[in-house]
Design a protein around this motif. Structure first.
Motif, PDB file in Angstrom:
ATOM      1  N   UNK A 115       0.835  -1.276  -0.143  1.00  0.00           N
ATOM      2  CA  UNK A 115       0.016  -0.095   0.010  1.00  0.00           C
ATOM      3  C   UNK A 115       0.915   1.073  -0.013  1.00  0.00           C
ATOM      4  N   UNK A 116       0.795   1.878  -0.981  1.00  0.00           N
ATOM      5  CA  UNK A 116       1.535   3.130  -1.265  1.00  0.00           C
ATOM      6  C   UNK A 116       0.604   4.529  -0.750  1.00  0.00           C
ATOM      7  N   UNK A 117       0.857   5.130   0.264  1.00  0.00           N
ATOM      8  CA  UNK A 117      -0.112   6.092   0.719  1.00  0.00           C
ATOM      9  C   UNK A 117       0.274   7.521  -0.086  1.00  0.00           C
ATOM     10  N   UNK A 118      -0.647   8.182  -0.412  1.00  0.00           N
ATOM     11  CA  UNK A 118      -0.553   9.613  -1.062  1.00  0.00           C
ATOM     12  C   UNK A 118       0.301   9.553  -2.382  1.00  0.00           C
ATOM     13  N   UNK A 119      -0.064   8.418  -3.400  1.00  0.00           N
ATOM     14  CA  UNK A 119       0.694   8.430  -4.239  1.00  0.00           C
ATOM     15  C   UNK A 119      -0.087   8.575  -5.663  1.00  0.00           C
ATOM     16  N   UNK A 120       0.698   8.790  -6.622  1.00  0.00           N
ATOM     17  CA  UNK A 120      -0.008   9.027  -7.875  1.00  0.00           C
ATOM     18  C   UNK A 120       0.643   8.316  -9.137  1.00  0.00           C
ATOM     19  N   UNK A 121       0.085   8.090 -10.136  1.00  0.00           N
ATOM     20  CA  UNK A 121       0.446   7.373 -11.439  1.00  0.00           C
ATOM     21  C   UNK A 121       1.330   8.738 -12.158  1.00  0.00           C
ATOM     22  N   UNK A 122       2.299   8.135 -12.938  1.00  0.00           N
ATOM     23  CA  UNK A 122       2.860   9.286 -13.676  1.00  0.00           C
ATOM     24  C   UNK A 122       2.062   9.770 -14.807  1.00  0.00           C
ATOM     25  N   UNK A 123       1.546   8.857 -15.567  1.00  0.00           N
ATOM     26  CA  UNK A 123       0.507   9.194 -16.542  1.00  0.00           C
ATOM     27  C   UNK A 123      -0.590  10.256 -15.994  1.00  0.00           C
ATOM     28  N   UNK A 124      -1.241  10.077 -14.685  1.00  0.00           N
ATOM     29  CA  UNK A 124      -2.268  10.808 -14.143  1.00  0.00           C
ATOM     30  C   UNK A 124      -1.864  12.182 -14.012  1.00  0.00           C
ATOM     31  N   UNK A 125      -0.759  12.273 -13.383  1.00  0.00           N
ATOM     32  CA  UNK A 125      -0.084  13.587 -13.089  1.00  0.00           C
ATOM     33  C   UNK A 125       0.176  14.315 -14.409  1.00  0.00           C
ATOM     34  N   UNK A 126       0.746  13.642 -15.394  1.00  0.00           N
ATOM     35  CA  UNK A 126       0.839  14.417 -16.621  1.00  0.00           C
ATOM     36  C   UNK A 126      -0.461  14.859 -17.181  1.00  0.00           C
ATOM     37  N   UNK A 127      -1.446  13.910 -17.197  1.00  0.00           N
ATOM     38  CA  UNK A 127      -2.596  14.395 -17.796  1.00  0.00           C
ATOM     39  C   UNK A 127      -3.266  15.512 -16.834  1.00  0.00           C
ATOM     40  N   UNK A 128      -3.217  15.623 -15.546  1.00  0.00           N
ATOM     41  CA  UNK A 128      -3.841  16.708 -14.913  1.00  0.00           C
ATOM     42  C   UNK A 128      -2.882  18.039 -15.258  1.00  0.00           C
ATOM     43  N   UNK A 129      -1.588  18.069 -15.239  1.00  0.00           N
ATOM     44  CA  UNK A 129      -0.966  19.315 -15.535  1.00  0.00           C
ATOM     45  C   UNK A 129      -1.419  19.681 -16.943  1.00  0.00           C
ATOM     46  N   UNK A 130      -1.810  18.873 -17.990  1.00  0.00           N
ATOM     47  CA  UNK A 130      -2.070  19.414 -19.219  1.00  0.00           C
ATOM     48  C   UNK A 130      -3.778  19.907 -19.115  1.00  0.00           C
ATOM     49  N   UNK A 131      -4.371  19.187 -18.431  1.00  0.00           N
ATOM     50  CA  UNK A 131      -5.905  19.768 -18.230  1.00  0.00           C
ATOM     51  C   UNK A 131      -5.980  20.677 -17.344  1.00  0.00           C
ATOM     52  N   UNK A 132      -5.032  21.420 -16.614  1.00  0.00           N
ATOM     53  CA  UNK A 132      -5.312  22.211 -15.650  1.00  0.00           C
ATOM     54  C   UNK A 132      -4.504  23.695 -16.184  1.00  0.00           C
ATOM     55  N   UNK A 133      -3.913  23.251 -17.515  1.00  0.00           N
ATOM     56  CA  UNK A 133      -2.869  24.418 -18.075  1.00  0.00           C
ATOM     57  C   UNK A 133      -1.572  24.729 -17.237  1.00  0.00           C
ATOM     58  N   UNK A 134      -1.289  23.576 -16.642  1.00  0.00           N
ATOM     59  CA  UNK A 134       0.106  23.759 -15.876  1.00  0.00           C
ATOM     60  C   UNK A 134       1.160  23.501 -16.961  1.00  0.00           C
ATOM     61  N   UNK A 135       0.788  22.879 -18.048  1.00  0.00           N
ATOM     62  CA  UNK A 135       1.672  22.377 -19.009  1.00  0.00           C
ATOM     63  C   UNK A 135       0.994  22.522 -20.250  1.00  0.00           C
ATOM     64  N   UNK A 136       1.631  23.164 -21.521  1.00  0.00           N
ATOM     65  CA  UNK A 136       0.859  23.185 -22.595  1.00  0.00           C
ATOM     66  C   UNK A 136       1.082  22.049 -23.395  1.00  0.00           C
ATOM     67  N   UNK A 137       1.841  21.027 -23.115  1.00  0.00           N
ATOM     68  CA  UNK A 137       1.691  19.759 -23.897  1.00  0.00           C
ATOM     69  C   UNK A 137       1.946  18.601 -22.990  1.00  0.00           C
ATOM     70  N   UNK A 138       1.843  17.295 -23.230  1.00  0.00           N
ATOM     71  CA  UNK A 138       2.244  16.107 -22.420  1.00  0.00           C
ATOM     72  C   UNK A 138       3.918  16.147 -22.380  1.00  0.00           C
TER      73      UNK A 138
END
Length: 357
Positions: A115-138
């Motif tokens: 069990x890895x607490x407070x974790x995230x998948x690399x692809x999920x973070x990349x997608x969130x950054x793009x969707x929230x305009x934190x990054x203009x591309x993957x």
């Protein structure tokens, strides 16, 4: 300090210094709020912040002192933007705070019985950054995350992979939502020091090393290990007498996870290469190797020439005298090393978690 009005504009010699605090007032406040137990501890902790460019003297003329001198957080005058590592740290802190309540990204993840607490998948973070305009591309988001990883803001949960836009699990190295005391900074520094000195083989006794060295030129079965060291003459007789009826115990591997040659050759490998030259003394080179391609360092004599050259346990051998050995077994590699009369040139691969300046 901002919330309690300890940061303010102050005048000295007809000049106004904005958003600063007084050294003595800061020490008083740290003790009152239990961020430090003594004035000396408060001074030492603030100097650690100054060493890491978090605070500075308003004219950059003094180290932190318990005196009527003005200091400022670099975040208050934007001078932190000149320092890439500090800028990356603040960006990571901001990202962590924004993700704190985003359970679709930051969550507890079960994988391989862990069990890895407070974790995230690399692809999920990349997608969130793009969707929230934190990054203009993957591509930009991946580059941004790799920078966070290089600055130890995020990490792979088992330290085996660099950042990838994939279903690999990562965590923030610091829980930014956790309230800390300033005196904790000394604990963080001690932890870093202990990590940097790990993997030296200091927990292996000289006797154990001598016993293993003495078998290096004996007949070795497939499940035993060998060492690029000359035999210890004083143990030859006793070992030869015991060899007929006693099987040599195989030590437990020091590796946290076995890597393949392909993984070590991957451009995203978390292992970095270093060139070293190890000189042979009257006993040998002073280290034990294991593995069937790749070969890794199992034991290092704490008083031998290998440790002086910088060798540590869990390092992989990439090449011996310019010859790539990632796919060779330990017997072949040991023979290549022993054949050198006075010294051997090695390229070793060290995990980034064990590499500190």
């Amino acid at each position: 300090m901002h919330a309690q009005n300890k940061i303010a504009s102050r005048r000295y010699h007809l000049r106004i210094y904005k958003a600063c605090f007084v050294g003595t007032d800061a020490v008083d406040w740290l003790i009152q709020t239990r961020h430090a137990h003594t004035r000396d501890e408060a001074i030492a902790s603030m100097r650690i912040l100054q060493d890491h460019l978090v605070i500075h003297h308003v004219c950059d003329e003094h180290v932190f002192k318990d005196e009527y001198l003005f200091y400022r957080f670099r975040r208050d005058d934007d001078s932190y933007t000149c320092y890439k590592d500090l800028k990356s740290f603040y960006r990571g802190q901001c990202l962590s705070q924004r993700l704190h309540n985003k359970r679709e990204v930051l969550r507890d993840i079960h994988a391989n019985g862990q069990l890895y607490r407070s974790s995230f998948l690399g692809c999920d973070l990349v997608e969130w950054l793009v969707d929230n305009n934190e990054a203009f591309s993957r591509e930009y988001a991946i580059k941004y995350c790799k920078k966070l990883m290089e600055n130890d803001i995020i990490k792979h949960v088992t330290d085996d992979f660099r950042f990838r836009d994939d279903r690999l699990i990562y965590q923030f190295t610091i829980d930014f939502s956790q309230p800390y005391l300033l005196c904790d900074i000394s604990r963080f520094r001690r932890t870093l020091s202990e990590r940097s000195s790990s993997g030296t083989g200091s927990d292996t006794t000289d006797t154990g090393i001598n016993q293993e060295i003495s078998t290096s030129h004996s007949t070795i079965s497939d499940d035993e290990f060998c060492t690029p060291c000359k035999p210890n003459i004083k143990d030859d007789v006793s070992n030869s007498e015991q060899k007929s009826d006693t099987h040599i115990q195989q030590p437990q591997s020091v590796l946290l996870r076995h890597m393949t040659a392909e993984e070590l050759e991957d451009p995203d490998t978390p292992y970095v290469k270093h060139k070293v030259r190890v000189f042979c003394d009257s006993v040998g080179y002073g280290f034990v190797i294991r593995g069937e391609g790749p070969v890794y360092i199992q034991i290092v004599d704490p008083e031998g020439p290998a440790v002086a050259a910088g060798l540590k346990v869990r390092q992989y051998l990439h090449s011996v005298n310019g010859v790539n050995v990632l796919r060779k077994d330990h017997r072949t590699v040991a023979k290549m090393i022993i054949e050198n009369p006075g010294f051997v040139n090695l390229v070793i691969m060290t995990h980034k978690r064990d590499t500190f300046s």
